[in-house]
Design a protein around this motif. Structure first.
Motif, PDB file in Angstrom:
ATOM      1  N   GLU A 200       0.832  -1.204   0.000  1.00  0.00           N
ATOM      2  CA  GLU A 200       0.000   0.000   0.000  1.00  0.00           C
ATOM      3  C   GLU A 200       0.870   1.259   0.000  1.00  0.00           C
ATOM      4  OE1 GLU A 200      -3.079   2.323   2.983  1.00  0.00           O
ATOM      5  OE2 GLU A 200      -2.920   0.148   3.141  1.00  0.00           O
ATOM      6  N   VAL A 201       1.925   1.252   0.809  1.00  0.00           N
ATOM      7  CA  VAL A 201       2.841   2.399   0.855  1.00  0.00           C
ATOM      8  C   VAL A 201       3.553   2.557  -0.486  1.00  0.00           C
ATOM      9  CG1 VAL A 201       4.988   3.259   1.872  1.00  0.00           C
ATOM     10  CG2 VAL A 201       3.151   2.417   3.347  1.00  0.00           C
ATOM     11  N   GLN A 202       3.977   1.450  -1.080  1.00  0.00           N
ATOM     12  CA  GLN A 202       4.631   1.510  -2.390  1.00  0.00           C
ATOM     13  C   GLN A 202       3.704   2.139  -3.434  1.00  0.00           C
ATOM     14  OE1 GLN A 202       5.609  -2.620  -2.964  1.00  0.00           O
ATOM     15  NE2 GLN A 202       7.657  -2.414  -2.083  1.00  0.00           N
ATOM     16  N   GLU A 203       2.426   1.767  -3.381  1.00  0.00           N
ATOM     17  CA  GLU A 203       1.464   2.336  -4.332  1.00  0.00           C
ATOM     18  C   GLU A 203       1.283   3.837  -4.096  1.00  0.00           C
ATOM     19  OE1 GLU A 203      -1.723  -0.874  -5.801  1.00  0.00           O
ATOM     20  OE2 GLU A 203      -1.932  -0.364  -3.688  1.00  0.00           O
ATOM     21  N   GLN A 204       1.241   4.253  -2.827  1.00  0.00           N
ATOM     22  CA  GLN A 204       1.073   5.676  -2.519  1.00  0.00           C
ATOM     23  C   GLN A 204       2.287   6.481  -2.968  1.00  0.00           C
ATOM     24  OE1 GLN A 204       0.188   5.051   1.719  1.00  0.00           O
ATOM     25  NE2 GLN A 204      -1.833   5.939   1.386  1.00  0.00           N
ATOM     26  N   VAL A 205       3.473   5.920  -2.763  1.00  0.00           N
ATOM     27  CA  VAL A 205       4.700   6.592  -3.214  1.00  0.00           C
ATOM     28  C   VAL A 205       4.685   6.719  -4.736  1.00  0.00           C
ATOM     29  CG1 VAL A 205       7.207   6.354  -3.430  1.00  0.00           C
ATOM     30  CG2 VAL A 205       6.094   5.912  -1.229  1.00  0.00           C
ATOM     31  N   TYR A 206       4.282   5.654  -5.400  1.00  0.00           N
ATOM     32  CA  TYR A 206       4.208   5.684  -6.868  1.00  0.00           C
ATOM     33  C   TYR A 206       3.254   6.775  -7.348  1.00  0.00           C
ATOM     34  CZ  TYR A 206       2.689   4.380 -11.549  1.00  0.00           C
ATOM     35  OH  TYR A 206       2.327   4.407 -12.879  1.00  0.00           O
ATOM     36  N   GLU A 207       2.078   6.860  -6.737  1.00  0.00           N
ATOM     37  CA  GLU A 207       1.100   7.859  -7.166  1.00  0.00           C
ATOM     38  C   GLU A 207       1.609   9.278  -6.931  1.00  0.00           C
ATOM     39  OE1 GLU A 207      -1.606   7.515  -8.881  1.00  0.00           O
ATOM     40  OE2 GLU A 207      -1.442   5.331  -8.938  1.00  0.00           O
ATOM     41  N   LEU A 208       2.291   9.502  -5.804  1.00  0.00           N
ATOM     42  CA  LEU A 208       2.874  10.820  -5.533  1.00  0.00           C
ATOM     43  C   LEU A 208       3.887  11.196  -6.613  1.00  0.00           C
ATOM     44  CD1 LEU A 208       3.531  10.602  -1.677  1.00  0.00           C
ATOM     45  CD2 LEU A 208       2.073  12.291  -2.802  1.00  0.00           C
ATOM     46  N   ARG A 209       4.775  10.258  -6.910  1.00  0.00           N
ATOM     47  CA  ARG A 209       5.823  10.519  -7.895  1.00  0.00           C
ATOM     48  C   ARG A 209       5.264  10.634  -9.310  1.00  0.00           C
ATOM     49  NH1 ARG A 209      10.385   6.487  -5.165  1.00  0.00           N
ATOM     50  NH2 ARG A 209      11.182   8.064  -3.694  1.00  0.00           N
ATOM     51  N   LYS A 210       4.284   9.818  -9.620  1.00  0.00           N
ATOM     52  CA  LYS A 210       3.677   9.866 -10.951  1.00  0.00           C
ATOM     53  C   LYS A 210       3.029  11.227 -11.193  1.00  0.00           C
ATOM     54  CE  LYS A 210       0.012   7.733 -13.718  1.00  0.00           C
ATOM     55  NZ  LYS A 210      -1.129   6.790 -13.691  1.00  0.00           N
ATOM     56  N   LYS A 211       2.281  11.706 -10.207  1.00  0.00           N
ATOM     57  CA  LYS A 211       1.614  12.999 -10.347  1.00  0.00           C
ATOM     58  C   LYS A 211       2.631  14.120 -10.543  1.00  0.00           C
ATOM     59  CE  LYS A 211      -1.593  16.082  -7.894  1.00  0.00           C
ATOM     60  NZ  LYS A 211      -2.396  16.276  -6.659  1.00  0.00           N
ATOM     61  N   GLU A 212       3.672  14.116  -9.725  1.00  0.00           N
ATOM     62  CA  GLU A 212       4.684  15.170  -9.833  1.00  0.00           C
ATOM     63  C   GLU A 212       5.479  15.047 -11.123  1.00  0.00           C
ATOM     64  OE1 GLU A 212       6.431  18.672  -8.758  1.00  0.00           O
ATOM     65  OE2 GLU A 212       4.697  17.657  -7.866  1.00  0.00           O
TER      66      GLU A 212
END
Length: 485
Positions: A200-212
Motif C-alpha cells: 500500500e505504501v509503495q502504491e502511494q509513493v508511486y502515485e505521488l511521484r507519478k503525479k509530480e
C-alpha cells in the motif's frame, strides 16, 4: 502551472541518434524517471515536491513494524487461550474484554466534552454519541491490554528484542524475535504480516511521484516550446491558452444541478459560480495545449508501478467455481450490497466459463460497515451453500441489493426451493456468522478497504472491466504459476 524546475537544461537535441542513445542510457538508470525530447528528468527533480510525503509514509512503515511484533504475540496468545477454553477468539474477547467494560454515562461524556471543548467542533448534543463511543473504545483498549498482559504473564512467552526492525537479508529474516509456547515468531513472519501495508505504501509513493512527474514533464515541454519561440513561458501560455468565456446561462445550469450543495440562491452565488467555472475552463485549455505539445514530442516514461506481491490466501472450504486444479485462481472478496460487486461478478463467471479447466473463481466475504444488511446476507449465502445452492442464491442477492432484509433473505430461499425450516434455523441462530467473520478478518489482514477486492494467483489486481480482467487472467495463464494453497 507549477514553477519550472530551474535545473532543466534548455538545450534542444535534434540528432535522432543522440536522442536514442540518451533514451537507452536513461532506461538503464533507475534514477532517471523520464526523457522529454532528449532531456532527462530524474528522481532529484521531483524530490523537493514529494520527498517529505514519501518520508512520512516510510516513517509509518517503521512505526507499524515496531507495533507488529506485539500484535502477533498477543494474537497467538489469544488463539491459544481460546483453544484451551473451547471457544472462538471473538467469543473470548467478548467474555474477557467487552463484558467487563462498563458503558460510559452521559455525565462522563459531558465532563469529557467540557475538558476538551476547545478541540471539539459542535455543541455537546451534536457530538455526544461520538464521545460515548470514543470513551467506550478507550475503556475496551485498556481492558484488552490488561487481558493481554495477563496472558503473557501466565504463558510461556520469551521476547528476544525490544522491537522489530527491517531485515536486510535472509539470515536476518530467520532471526527469532519471540517464542510463545515453543512456537517462534521470526523477523520474516513480521515482514510477511506487513506485506499488505508495504505494498500500500509503495502504491502511494508511486502515485505521488507519478503525479509530480507528469507536472514536471508538462513544465519541460512548455519551457522547450517557449525556448524555441524565444519567448517566456508566461507569454507562451497567454498566446496559446484561450479559455472560452463562461456564460450566465451555464452558471445557472450549474446552480440548478448542484443547488442542494450550494449555500444561497443564484443571485447570491452567481459570481462565485462564474469564477469557479472560468477557472475550470482555464485548466481545460491548459491541459489541451499541453496534450498538443506531448503529441508532437518524444516523451518516454520509465517510472513503473509497483507489482503486487503474492499474498497467501486460503481457498479451502470456500465457494468455488471451476476446476480445483486450474492454473489460475481468482479470489474475489465480495459485499452483497456493493454495486461494483454486482457489476463485476458476471465477468468473473464468464472468464471461468471461457477458460474451462484453466481458471477457477473463489469467493470470500467482506461485508462493509456502511452496508448494514451485507453481513447477514453473507450468512444467508453460506446457509444456501449448505444446501448446494450458493451460486444461484448469490445471483439473487446481487440482483436485489436494495432488498436484503432478513425476511427477504428467507423469501429468496423459498424461490430457489431450499428447505425453508433448515435455512431459517441457520440464519436465525447465526450458525455461519463466524465463517463470515473469518473472511472479514482475513481481508483485514490483507489490508482490504473496499470491495470488490480481486486477487489473481495471489496478486492484487485493480481491473474494473471484463477486458482488464481478461488481460490479467491471460498474463497469469502465460506465467502458469499456480497460487500457493
Amino acid at each position: 502551472m507549477k514553477k519550472v524546475i530551474a535545473a532543466i537544461v534548455l538545450v534542444m537535441v535534434t540528432l535522432p541518434s543522440l536522442v536514442q542513445s540518451q533514451t537507452q542510457q536513461a532506461a538503464e538508470d533507475p534514477a532517471v524517471l523520464a526523457v522529454v525530447n532528449g532531456i532527462k528528468i530524474g528522481l532529484r527533480d521531483i524530490e523537493k515536491a514529494t520527498g517529505e510525503s514519501v518520508r512520512n509514509l516510510e516513517r509509518q512503515l517503521t512505526e507499524a513494524r515496531k507495533r507488529e511484533l506485539d500484535l502477533m504475540i498477543n494474537s497467538k496468545l489469544l488463539a491459544i487461550e481460546a483453544k484451551k477454553r473451547g471457544v472462538s477468539t471473538a467469543k473470548l474477547l467478548e467474555q474477557e474484554v467487552v463484558a467487563k467494560v462498563k458503558a460510559p454515562t452521559q455525565l462522563e461524556a459531558q465532563t469529557f466534552y467540557d475538558q476538551n471543548k476547545g478541540r471539539i467542533q459542535g455543541d455537546f448534543n451534536s457530538v455526544k454519541d461520538d464521545i460515548l463511543q470514543y470513551l467506550m473504545e478507550e475503556r475496551q483498549r485498556v481492558e484488552a491490554k490488561k487481558f493481554a498482559d495477563g496472558l503473557r504473564a501466565a504463558g510461556n512467552t520469551v521476547v528476544n528484542v525490544k522491537e522489530a526492525t527491517l531485515p536486510r537479508n535472509d539470515a536476518e529474516r530467520a532471526q527469532v524475535l519471540a517464542t510463545i509456547n515453543g512456537e517462534n515468531i521470526t523477523s520474516g513472519d513480521v515482514e510477511d504480516s506487513l506485506k499488505p501495508l508495504v505494498f500500500e505504501v509503495q502504491e502511494q509513493v508511486y502515485e505521488l511521484r507519478k503525479k509530480e512527474l507528469e507536472l514536471t514533464i508538462n513544465d519541460t515541454l512548455l519551457v522547450q516550446e517557449a525556448h524555441k519561440r524565444k519567448i517566456t513561458t508566461n507569454a507562451l501560455l497567454e498566446a496559446e491558452v484561450k479559455p472560452k468565456p463562461v456564460t450566465e446561462e451555464q452558471a445557472r445550469l450549474f446552480y440548478e444541478q448542484n443547488k442542494e450543495r450550494v449555500s444561497g440562491d443564484f443571485a447570491q452565488t452567481k459570481d462565485s459560480i462564474l469564477d469557479y467555472l472560468q477557472q475550470a475552463e482555464l485548466r481545460n485549455a491548459e491541459r489541451a495545449f499541453v496534450e498538443k505539445l506531448r503529441a508532437a514530442a518524444s516523451v518516454e516514461v520509465f517510472l513503473k508501478a509497483p507489482e503486487s506481491p503474492v499474498f497467501s490466501i486460503s481457498t479451502s472450504d470456500q465457494p468455488s467455481l471451476g476446476d480445483a486444479n486450474a492454473a489460475v485462481t481468482i479470489v474475489a472478496f465480495t459485499d452483497y450490497q456493493c454495486p461494483s460487486c454486482a457489476s463485476i461478478h458476471p465477468s468473473l463467471e464468464r472468464l471461468v466459463k471461457e477458460n474451462a479447466g484453466k481458471v477457477r473463481l473463489v469467493t470470500r466475504d467482506f461485508p462493509l460497515s456502511q452496508h448494514p444488511e451485507a453481513f447477514k446476507a453473507a450468512e444467508a449465502a453460506e446457509a444456501a451453500r449448505e444446501q448446494g445452492k450458493y451460486w444461484e442464491y448469490i445471483h439473487v442477492l446481487l440482483q436485489n441489493q436494495s432488498m436484503l432484509g432478513v425476511e427477504k433473505l428467507k423469501s429468496f430461499a423459498v424461490e430457489l426451493g431450499l428447505d425453508r425450516a433448515r435455512f431459517d434455523a441457520a440464519l436465525d441462530s447465526g450458525k455461519f456468522a463466524e465463517v463470515v467473520q473469518r473472511d472479514v478478518d482475513d481481508g483485514m489482514k490483507l489490508g482490504l478497504k473496499g470491495t470488490p477486492s480481486l486477487f489473481i494467483n495471489g496478486r492484487r489486481v485493480t481491473a474494473k472491466s471484463y477486458e482488464e480482467l481478461k488481460a490479467s487472467v491471460e498474463a497469469a495463464l502465460k506465467s502458469s504459476t499456480p497460487a500457493g494453497r
